[in-house]
Enzyme design. Structure first.
Site, mmCIF file in Angstrom:
data_model
loop_
_atom_site.group_PDB
_atom_site.id
_atom_site.type_symbol
_atom_site.label_atom_id
_atom_site.label_comp_id
_atom_site.label_asym_id
_atom_site.label_seq_id
_atom_site.Cartn_x
_atom_site.Cartn_y
_atom_site.Cartn_z
ATOM 1 N N LYS C 80 0.987 -1.273 -0.017
ATOM 2 C CA LYS C 80 -0.006 -0.080 -0.046
ATOM 3 C C LYS C 80 0.762 1.279 -0.202
ATOM 4 O O LYS C 80 1.898 1.278 0.626
ATOM 5 C CB LYS C 80 -1.023 -0.032 1.179
ATOM 6 C CG LYS C 80 -1.971 1.040 1.559
ATOM 7 C CD LYS C 80 -2.852 0.904 2.619
ATOM 8 C CE LYS C 80 -4.036 1.931 2.643
ATOM 9 N NZ LYS C 80 -4.772 1.709 3.816
ATOM 10 N N SER C 155 -9.717 2.222 2.822
ATOM 11 C CA SER C 155 -8.658 2.711 2.188
ATOM 12 C C SER C 155 -7.972 1.816 1.245
ATOM 13 O O SER C 155 -7.409 2.184 0.190
ATOM 14 C CB SER C 155 -7.773 3.811 2.828
ATOM 15 O OG SER C 155 -7.158 3.279 3.646
ATOM 16 N N SER C 179 -9.744 -0.271 7.098
ATOM 17 C CA SER C 179 -9.206 -0.174 5.728
ATOM 18 C C SER C 179 -8.319 -1.118 5.240
ATOM 19 O O SER C 179 -7.974 -1.506 3.916
ATOM 20 C CB SER C 179 -7.983 1.088 5.629
ATOM 21 O OG SER C 179 -8.773 2.324 5.646
#
Ligand SMILES: [Zn+2]
Lengths: 499, 101, 491
Positions: C80, C155, C179
C-alpha cells in the site's frame, strides 16, 4: 515620539512590581530529544538531520532517556515533585522552523512541578517558587535573506537549517514573584544566575547564554499597593544576565509611564532591544493563539518510579549556593571577599587551583588580581584568559620555592598567557629564574658600592635605610632576577665587613 | 440549528492553512454541519467517572539510550525539497514573527 | 507449470524453495499479469519492475548459494502506498506527495526485503487512507475485480483488488478504521488488522497515530498468517510497539485448517446483526455461523452497548490526530509547492499548496479535527470521544470474559457502485461501522470471505483480545476450510 520616563526610585515607591521568568535550557545530551542525531554545535547546515527530526512522513519519535533523567534531576535540584505519570503533548502551530508544524512539548502534565529556588540578593535570601519544569524539542534555525539586517522584517525569503530541530529543551517556569519592590530587576538577574549555576553543577547543559543554550523570557506587571496584580507583559529575546536586569527595569519604567498617563497595559509579547535596553512590542495579533494541545499519540506516557527518582536524587551534587557557603568558610573569606570572587566568576577556577596545590590566598590573589586585570583588558571570560588553574598553582609553587619573585612571576604569567608553555618552561626559556649564585651577586653588590661611595658611607654610618638605593642599583644590573632580600643582606654584610 | 456556520468553517480553513474557494466553503459548511451533528452523539455518554483513553497499549517509559545514530546526508535531506539554497530549505518571506516561540 | 499467479504464497514459496521455479520467473508472471489487467483494475500507483526483478534475482542467487531462506522468500508482495519505500515513489494517494521518493524505508518494508519477498510496487488507496472506496485517491479509483463498476473498498482497495485480480499473492495494508478488513470483505480476500502495537508504524505515513495499524492481506488465511509473522514484532523505532514476540499466528492458522473448533466459544455482537446491515450480508453471515457451530464452536449472543458510539468517537479522534499529523505537508521540506511567485508570503504559499494538494475528504477531516481540538470544544468533542474509547474497551473486556472471540459481518453492505456514496460523506463513513470498535480498543480483527450476496463477496469479521491475534487466525482458517476461497469472474 519620545516620552520621558519617570525616575526608577520614584516609580518603585508608588508601584509594586510582580515578575516571573520562563527559562529555556538546551540540554547537553549526545543526541536529540526524539532521534539519534548528534547535538554538536556548529555543523554545516542540515547535516545533523534524519527522517525523524526533519518530520518526514512516516517517521516516529522515541524519547531520549538521558534527557528525561536530566529533566528529573533539574526538577529535584529545584525541590520539585516529580510526576508519577505524565504525557507529552502536541502544541500545534505552523512555522517553517518546526518540521512537523507541531512541537512535542508538555502541557497540563509537566514532568516536575511545584518547587523553589533560594537566591541571594544583597546577602538576603529570596525564595523563588517554581511552577513547573518540562521537556520539549527545540526548533530549527531560520536565516532571513534580502532584508536590511538579516531580520525577518523586509526579508524576501528565508532559509531553514534543521540541525537544531529536536534538541532537548527544558523549560523552567517560576511562579509569579511579588514583593521584591525596587529589587525586582536584581532578583530576576540573581535567579537566572543561580539557575544557571544549578544547571551547570548538574552537568546537564553548558548553559551559555551567548550561544543560546540558555534563553529567558521575562514577565513583568505593576500594581498599586493593596490592589490586584496588574496585566503582565512577556519580554522575549533576553539573552544575557545583564539584559535580564535591564529588561525588568525598563519594563517597569515603561509600564509606569503608561499607567501614569491613564493608559492600560495589554497582555502582549515584547522584544528586548540589546542596543537600547528597552522593550518593543511584537506584532499584535487579533486573537490569542489556540495551540490545540492534545496528548502525543506517538509517545507512551512517562511514569518515573520511586526507585528511579530516588537514585537520581541520591546522585545530585551539592547545590551551588551551599557549595559556595562551604568554600567561603574553608577559604576563610569575608562576605565581601566572597562576593568579589563570585562577581569575577572565579569560584571554580580558584577551587581547581587549590586542588592543584596552591593556598586559598594565593589562588585568589592570582585570579582576582593579575588574571582578572588581563581578562578585563581583553574582554575575555576569566576562564578563557589563557591560564589554567594547574598553571597558576605551578607558578605559585615556583614563587614559594624561591625560584621566582613577584615581579618575575608576573612576567612568567605573561608568557604563559601568551601560549609559551608551562610556567617552568617560560621561566627557563626566558631565563627568568632568581639569581641565587652569591658569587655573581657579591660582584654586583661590590660594583654598586664602588659606584655609589656616598651612599655606602651613609650606610656605614648606621643609616641602614639608605641601603634601598643600592638594592635598586643591584636589581637593575641583574635585570630583576635577584632576590631583593638577599641583596639587601649582602650589602649590609659587605659594608659592615669593610667597616 | 446548524452546528457550525460558514464563517466558522472559513476560520477553520485559515487555521488549517487551506485556501478554500467560496464555492468549497458553501459545500463544506453543509457537510461539516452534518458530520458534527452526528459525532456530537459522543456527548450522550455521561462522562464523570470515565477516564479518557489516549493510548490503547499499556506501555510506559519507552526510552532510547543516548547513542548517536547515522544522519541523512544533506543531499538526502534536501532531495525532496521544493526549493533549496545554500544547503538550506528555502521558503518565501515569513509574515508573522510572533508565531515563533 | 500451471499459472503461477493463481497460486497461494505458500505454494509459490514451496516451488521456489524446491527449485521448481525461480523468484524471477514468479515475479515475471506477476508483472505480466499486472501489465495485462491493471489498466482495467488500477490497483497499482507505481509498478517497480526493475526493483522487483533485482530483488527476485537476489533471492535466486541466495538460494543458489545455499542460503537458508525464509518461508516467503521469492513471493511477490504489493505494498500500500502509505509505507515509505526508499527511492521508490510514495504518494499516500495524494497529490501533495506527488513525486516524493523517501530517503528511507519503513520498518515493515525492511522486514519484507529481509524475508526475501519481492515488492512489485505500490498500491492505490484513498488519499491519506481516509475513505472506504479508493474513490478519494488523487490518482483515480480502483475497480473491484468482481465487478469493475464497483468499488474495491478502502482505503486499501488497491491492495485488496491486486489480490483478487491475481496481480499479487500477498499485499500490505493499513487499518485505521477498517481499511484492511473492509476491502478484504468486498473483494473476497483475507485482511487482518493485527493488535495495535503488534506491527511497526515506523515509515507508515500517519493518518491517525493512535489507531493506524499496518497488516497483512492475502487470498488465504495461512498466507495472511505467514505475512503477519514476517512483518510483526517489536520495533524500537516505534514507541507504541509492543515488546513481545508475535503470537504464533501461523500455527493457529494451521490448527484452524483442521476444521475443529471444539471448545472455542464465539460471541455474535448483537448490535451488528440488526437493521444496519443488508439482508444478503446477514444471510451469508448466518450461514457461516451455522458452519462454525458444525465445526464445534459454541456460539452465543453478546451485547456491546457502547459500540453505537464507536463511529462518532472515531470520526472525532481520527480527524483530530489527522489535523495535526498532516500539518507537516506544507511545501517546505518535501512534496508539492504551489503559488511561490516570489511575491506571496509563506503563509499564502502554504495555504495554496495545501488547498491544491489535498482532496475534499482530507480537507473535511482536517477542519473537523481542527475544530474538535480547539480549546472551546476539546472537552465536548475530543475529550468525550476518548472517554467513549474507554467504554468501548470495557465492552470488549467484558465480552472476552464470556467468549474467546467476537464475530460479526465485516461490513454492513457489499461492494457498492462507484459514485454511489461520494456526495454524502457520512454515508461513506457507515461502511466502517462494524470494523471501527476494534481500532478504538486496539485489539486484532480479521475479515475472511464467508459467502456471496448477489454474486458479490461478503466477509465475516473475527475480533480477538489484544495480543491474541492467533485466536482469530484459528477461527478464520476453520471457516475457510469449510466455505473455501472465492474466485471472481475472469477479467
Ligand atoms: Zn534526527
Amino acid at each position: 515620539m519620545t516620552t520621558t520616563l519617570p525616575a526608577y526610585d520614584e516609580v518603585v515607591a508608588r508601584y509594586e512590581p510582580v515578575i516571573g521568568l520562563e527559562t529555556h535550557v538546551e540540554l547537553g545530551t549526545n543526541t536529540k530529544m526524539f532521534c539519534g542525531c548528534p547535538t554538536d554545535f556548529g555543523g554545516e547546515p542540515n547535516t545533523r538531520v534524519c527522517p525523524v527530526c526533519l518530520g518526514l512522513p512516516g517517521s516516529l519519535p522515541v524519547a531520549n532517556k538521558a534527557a528525561i533523567e536530566a529533566t528529573i534531576r533539574i526538577g529535584l535540584a529545584l525541590n520539585c515533585s516529580i510526576a508519577e505519570w505524565c504525557r507529552f503533548a502536541r502544541k500545534n502551530y505552523f512555522y517553517p522552523d518546526m518540521p512537523k508544524n507541531f512541537q512535542i512539548s508538555q502541557y497540563d502534565e509537566p514532568l516536575c512541578v511545584d518547587g523553589y529556588l533560594d537566591v541571594e540578593v544583597n546577602g538576603e535570601l529570596v525564595r523563588i517558587g517554581i511552577e513547573r519544569v518540562h521537556l520539549e524539542e527545540d526548533t530549527g534555525k531560520t536565516l532571513h535573506v534580502g532584508g536590511a539586517t538579516g531580520r525577518i522584517h523586509g526579508a524576501t525569503e528565508s532559509l531553514v537549517d534543521y540541525n537544531r530541530a529536536g534538541i532537548p529543551l527544558v523549560e523552567i517556569v517560576t511562579k509569579p514573584v511579588p514583593g521584591t519592590g525596587a529589587l525586582a530587576p536584581e532578583v530576576a538577574k540573581a535567579y537566572v544566575a543561580e539557575l544557571r549555576d544549578v544547571i551547570r553543577s548538574l552537568g546537564v547543559s553548558d548553559v551559555r547564554m551567548e550561544e543560546g543554550s540558555l534563553r529567558c523570557d521575562v514577565n513583568t506587571s505593576l500594581n498599586l499597593p493593596g490592589e490586584e496584580w496588574g496585566t503582565r507583559t512577556e519580554t522575549k529575546n533576553v539573552n544575557s544576565l545583564r539584559s535580564v536586569e535591564r529588561a525588568v527595569r525598563s519594563e517597569i519604567l515603561r509600564q509606569a509611564s503608561v499607567l501614569d498617563a491613564g493608559g492600560r497595559i495589554f497582555q502582549e509579547t515584547r522584544h528586548f532591544q540589546e542596543d537600547t535596553g528597552d522593550t518593543r512590542p511584537g506584532r499584535s495579533k487579533e486573537t490569542a493563539t489556540d495551540y490545540r494541545y492534545f496528548p502525543e499519540p506517538d509517545l507512551v506516557p512517562l511514569a518515573p518510579d520511586a526507585v528511579w527518582v530516588a537514585e537520581l536524587k541520591a546522585a545530585l551534587p551539592e547545590l551551588p549556593r551551599l557549595h559556595r557557603r562551604r568554600l567561603q568558610e574553608q577559604w576563610g573569606l569575608s562576605e565581601l571577599d566572597m562576593q568579589s570572587v563570585l562577581n569575577a566568576g572565579a569560584v571554580e577556577l580558584i577551587e581547581q587551583t587549590i586542588a592543584a596545590g596552591a593556598t586559598p590566598a594565593a589562588a585568589r590573589k592570582w585570579w582576582l588580581g593579575e588574571l582578572s586585570r588581563r581578562a578585563n583588558e581583553t574582554g575575555a571570560e576569566l576562564s578563557d584568559v589563557g591560564a589554567t588553574p594547574e598553571q597558576v598553582a605551578e607558578l605559585q609553587g615556583l614563587v614559594d620555592a624561591g625560584k621566582l619573585n613577584d615581579k618575575l612571576a608576573r612576567t612568567v604569567l605573561e608568557g604563559v598567557v601568551a601560549g609559551e608553555g608551562s610556567p617552568t618552561e617560560v621561566m627557563a626559556n626566558r631565563n627568568l629564574e632568581v639569581v641565587s649564585d652569591t658569587g655573581a651577586l657579591t660582584a654586583a653588590v661590590d660594583e654598586a658600592i664602588a659606584a655609589n661611595p656616598g651612599i655606602a658611607d651613609k650606610i656605614r654610618s648606621g643609616k641602614v635605610a639608605a641601603a634601598g638605593a643600592l638594592v635598586g642599583a643591584v636589581m637593575k644590573t641583574t635585570r630583576g632576577q635577584a632576590d631583593a632580600k638577599t641583596v639587601r643582606e649582602l650589602i649590609l654584610e659587605r659594608l659592615s665587613a669593610q667597616g | 440549528m446548524a452546528a457550525i456556520s460558514r464563517e466558522e468553517v472559513a476560520h477553520l480553513a485559515r487555521l488549517s492553512r487551506l485556501a478554500v474557494t467560496e464555492e468549497e466553503l458553501d459545500t463544506f459548511a453543509g457537510q461539516l454541519d452534518v458530520i458534527l451533528q452526528a459525532v456530537a452523539q459522543v456527548g450522550e455518554v455521561t462522562a464523570a467517572d470515565i477516564p479518557p483513553t489516549s493510548h490503547s497499549v499499556p506501555l510506559t517509559n519507552v526510552l532510547r539510550d543516548d547513542v548517536v545514530t547515522p544522519c541523512l546526508t544533506p543531499e538526502e535531506a534536501l532531495s525532496g525539497a521544493p526549493d533549496a539554497e545554500e544547503q538550506r530549505f528555502r521558503v518565501p518571506r515569513i509574515l508573522d514573527e510572533d508565531v515563533a516561540s | 507449470m500451471s499459472d503461477l499467479t493463481r497460486m497461494t504464497a505458500t505454494e509459490i514459496a514451496g516451488l521456489v524453495a524446491g527449485g521448481e521455479t525461480s523468484a524471477v520467473e514468479v515475479t515475471r508472471a506477476h508483472l505480466d499479469r499486472i501489465a495485462a489487467v491493471d489498466d482495467r483494475v488500477h490497483a497499482f500507483l507505481h509498478v517497480d519492475s526493475a526493483g522487483a526483478l533485482a530483488a527476485a534475482r537476489q533471492v535466486d542467487d541466495r538460494r543458489a548459494a545455499g542460503e537458508q531462506l525464509g518461508p516467503l522468500a521469492g513471493v511477490p508482495v504489493a505494498v500500500k502506498d502509505v509505507l515509505a519505500t526508499k527511492g521508490v515513489p510514495t504518494t499516500v494517494g495524494s497529490k501533495i506527495l506527488q513525486g516524493w521518493r523517501p530517503p528511507y524505508d519503513a520498518t515493515i518494508v525492511q522486514r519484507l526485503r529481509a524475508a526475501g519477498t519481492v515488492m512489485l510496487g505500490k498500491t492505490n488507496m484513498d488519499e491519506f487512507a481516509m475513505g472506504s472506496s479508493t474513490e478519494y485517491s488523487a490518482y483515480g479509483v480502483t475497480h473491484n475485480p468482481w465487478d469493475l463498476d464497483r468499488i474495491p473498498g478502502g482505503s486499501g482497495g488497491g491492495s485488496a483488488a491486486a489480490l483478487a485480480a491475481y496481480e499479487a499473492p500477498l499485499a500490505i495494508g493499513s487499518d485505521t478504521g477498517g481499511s484492511i478488513r473492509q476491502p478484504g470483505a468486498v473483494t473476497g480476500t483475507v485482511g487482518a488488522k493485527p493488535t495495535y502495537g503488534g506491527t511497526s508504524r515506523y515509515g507508515l505515513v500517519a493518518f491517525s497515530s493512535s489507531l493506524d495499524t499496518p497488516g497483512p492481506c492475502a487470498r488465504t488465511v495461512l498466507d495472511a498468517a505467514l505475512l503477519h509473522e514476517v512483518i510483526g514484532g517489536h520495533d524500537p523505532r516505534d514507541s507504541t510497539s509492543i515488546p513481545q514476540p508475535v503470537p504464533d499466528v501461523v500455527a493457529a492458522a494451521k490448527l484452524g485448517a483442521t476444521g475443529d473448533l471444539t471448545g472455542v466459544k464465539l460471541g455474535i455482537v448483537s448490535e451488528f446483526t440488526g437493521e444496519g446491515a443488508e439482508p444478503g450480508v446477514l444471510a451469508a453471515f448466518r450461514e457461516s455461523v451455522d458452519a462454525l457451530t458444525k465445526l464445534g464452536a459454541e456460539i452465543v449472543e453478546v451485547s456491546c452497548p457502547n459500540f453505537k458510539y464507536a463511529l462518532p468517537a472515531y470520526y472525532l479522534i481520527a480527524p483530530s490526530e489527522c489535523s495535526s499529523n498532516l500539518a507537516r505537508f506544507d511545501g517546505v521540506r518535501f512534496g508539492l509547492r504551489v503559488g511561490d511567485d516570489g511575491n506571496r508570503s509563506l503563509e499564502e504559499v502554504m495555504s495554496l499548496t495545501r488547498e491544491a494538494g489535498f482532496g475534499p475528504e482530507v480537507k473535511r477531516r482536517i477542519m473537523i479535527g481542527t475544530y474538535a481540538l480547539s480549546s472551546g470544544y476539546y472537552d465536548a468533542y475530543y475529550g468525550q470521544a476518548q472517554k467513549v474509547r474507554t467504554l468501548i474497551t470495557r465492552d470488549f473486556t467484558a465480552a472476552f470474559e464470556q467468549v474467546d472471540a467476537l464475530i460479526s459481518p465485516t461490513t454492513p453492505f457489499v461492494a457498492f457502485p462507484i459514485g454511489a456514496r461520494t456526495s454524502d460523506p457520512y454515508q461513506m463513513y457507515l461502511a466502517d461501522l462494524f470494523t471501527i470498535p476494534t481500532n478504538l480498543y486496539g485489539g486484532p480483527g480479521i475479515s475472511v470471505p464467508c459467502g456471496l450476496s448477489d454474486g458479490l463477496p461478503v466477509g465475516l469479521q473475527i475480533m480477538a483480545p489484544t495480543m491474541a491475534d492467533d485466536r482469530m487466525y484459528r477461527v478464520a482458517a476453520a471457516l475457510e476450510s469449510v466455505v473455501g476461497t472465492f474466485t471472481p469472474p475472469a477479467l
